[in-house]
Design an enzyme around this catalytic site. Structure first.
Site, PDB file in Angstrom:
ATOM      1  N   GLY A 180      52.870  29.325   0.284  1.00  0.00           N
ATOM      2  CA  GLY A 180      52.303  29.662  -1.014  1.00  0.00           C
ATOM      3  C   GLY A 180      53.294  29.467  -2.137  1.00  0.00           C
ATOM      4  O   GLY A 180      52.956  28.929  -3.197  1.00  0.00           O
ATOM      5  N   ASP A 181      54.528  29.890  -1.929  1.00  0.00           N
ATOM      6  CA  ASP A 181      55.562  29.731  -2.952  1.00  0.00           C
ATOM      7  C   ASP A 181      55.881  28.257  -3.189  1.00  0.00           C
ATOM      8  O   ASP A 181      56.102  27.834  -4.326  1.00  0.00           O
ATOM      9  CB  ASP A 181      56.834  30.459  -2.524  1.00  0.00           C
ATOM     10  CG  ASP A 181      56.660  31.962  -2.509  1.00  0.00           C
ATOM     11  OD1 ASP A 181      56.945  32.595  -3.534  1.00  0.00           O
ATOM     12  OD2 ASP A 181      56.235  32.503  -1.472  1.00  0.00           O
TER      13      ASP A 181
END
Length: 432
Positions: A180-181
């Site tokens: 996600g990051d």
């Protein structure tokens, strides 16, 4: 998999190197992976990225393996470190002054924190109308979840990714890396440059980019909701198998290794079946079309798995490569460390490091023919560049006063920067 080539190519840092973004100043107030990924893309292409760190440093520094800050060293190469204690109003005032010298500012505080420090976007844009401000948060600057903490793990679950990842008879599986990051950081780098291009137009102005971690994850998960509306069915967990094409899976070899194989087109499926000595199967009603193969995937998978399982990894790779079939090995970190392909392409390289001797890391992800990426400096020690950045702005008396007051911190001895980084690592160093 190719182990016939030399080890990873070794590169030195060159403080004189210049990239396409030379002269672009970026203030990075973010923590952890998303913001550091965003600014790493910019620093790899020559931007002056100033990591504004608290006295304890970016949280990424705490992620150590055997006492070594491997994540920090890799995500923060090419950057500078300015250590400020933002609890002091004087530090907040310094940031407002620095913002007038920057093109981009990146932050990842919870919504409202920037405003509480007197650094609200409208304040910064009044000081620097061309400034691009990237605000990274888990759930966005508005909406019912804006004040909730949000790490990548939560959006990897919320986005639907974990629900489709893994096997049907087991629990949903979260990714074992910064998914996600990473998506948010890459998307953020692209949108920051789009906003910068708009700001530098004749009548252009700066603006605020609201970058949540959830939005990029939902984007890469599409079209899951559209498909649900059409079918009324939620996509199941299928392991390594695809619900779009067959055969596509991970297959175990005779020597206990694994290969990944995909036949995403009709032509590739014909080629695959011919290569395993079963060309008649393409006219079999069970396997004639992709839709047929998806209905009978278990039978087809069994045939492919049987062929692969009778041969070693090396034998499978030679056989299918010669037939032009899309197959590859499933590698782990031990395989990648010394793999001939990643070494020859310089997808992985080594740089000098004070603690490891030679530190392996990714090369330049995108290769620009005219203005390639650069390796200017290793990841900085905490506060290593505080004096360099602030002394021209403040002068010696004011700088000294703020240092004595604890507003500004400078690097102590030691740390991640190898002495003589442009020189070869000392003889006998690890990997030398």
């Amino acid at each position: 998999m190719d182990r016939t080539s030399p080890p990873l190519h070794r590169h030195q840092f060159d403080p004189a190197a210049r990239g396409a973004l030379d002269g672009l100043r970026v203030l990075d107030l973010s923590r952890l992976v998303a913001g550091n990924t965003l600014t790493k893309v910019l620093s790899d292409h020559g931007a002056e990225v100033i990591k504004v760190e608290p006295p304890e440093g970016d949280t990424l520094r705490a992620w150590k393996v055997k006492g070594v800050e491997t994540s920090w060293k890799i995500f923060c190469r090419n950057k500078k470190s300015l250590c400020l204690d933002l609890r002091h109003p004087e530090a907040q005032a310094l940031l407002r002054r620095l913002a007038t010298t920057a093109a981009i500012l990146v932050e990842s505080f919870r919504p409202g924190v920037l405003e509480a420090m007197g650094l609200a976007p409208e304040t910064l844009l009044a000081l620097n109308p061309k400034l691009v401000i990237v605000r990274i948060s888990g759930w966005g600057q508005d909406g019912p979840y804006r004040h909730k903490p949000g790490f990548g793990t939560l959006v990897e679950g919320y986005s639907g990714f974990a629900a489709v990842n893994g096997f049907a008879d087991r629990e949903p599986v979260l990714p074992p890396m910064f998914m996600g990051d990473g998506y948010a950081g890459l998307y953020g780098a692209a949108t920051a440059m789009i906003a910068l291009l708009a700001a530098r137009a004749p009548q252009g102005r700066g603006q605020v980019i609201d970058l949540s971690l959830i939005d990029p994850m939902l984007m890469v998960m599409d079209p899951q909701v559209a498909n649900y509306r059409l079918t009324g069915a939620v996509k199941p967990r299928t392991g390594s198998r695809s619900t779009n094409t067959s055969p596509r899976n991970a297959y175990r070899t005779k020597d206990g290794r694994w290969v990944c194989l995909s036949s995403s087109t009709q032509g590739m499926t014909v080629k695959l079946l011919a290569s395993i000595g079963r060309p008649e199967l393409i006219d079999d009603p069970r396997f004639r079309t992709n839709a047929d193969r998806l209905r009978h995937w278990e039978e087809l998978d069994g045939i492919v798995a049987g062929f692969v399982g009778e041969r070693s990894l090396a034998e499978n790779l030679r056989h299918f490569d010669a037939a032009g079939v899309t197959i590859g090995p499933i590698l782990d970190a031990a395989d990648l460390d010394g793999d001939g392909y990643v070494a020859a392409r310089e997808a992985m390289i080594e740089v000098p490091d004070a603690e490891m001797g030679w530190l392996p890391m990714h090369g330049m992800v995108a290769r620009l023919s005219g203005t390639p990426g650069v390796l200017v400096r290793p990841a900085p020690r905490l506060g290593e560049h505080s004096r360099e950045i602030l002394l021209p702005l403040l002068g010696e008396p004011e700088y000294a006063g703020l240092s004595e007051a604890g507003v500004i911190r400078e690097a102590a001895g030691g740390g991640t920067t190898p002495p003589g980084a442009t020189q070869p690592a000392p003889a006998g160093a690890a990997g030398a």
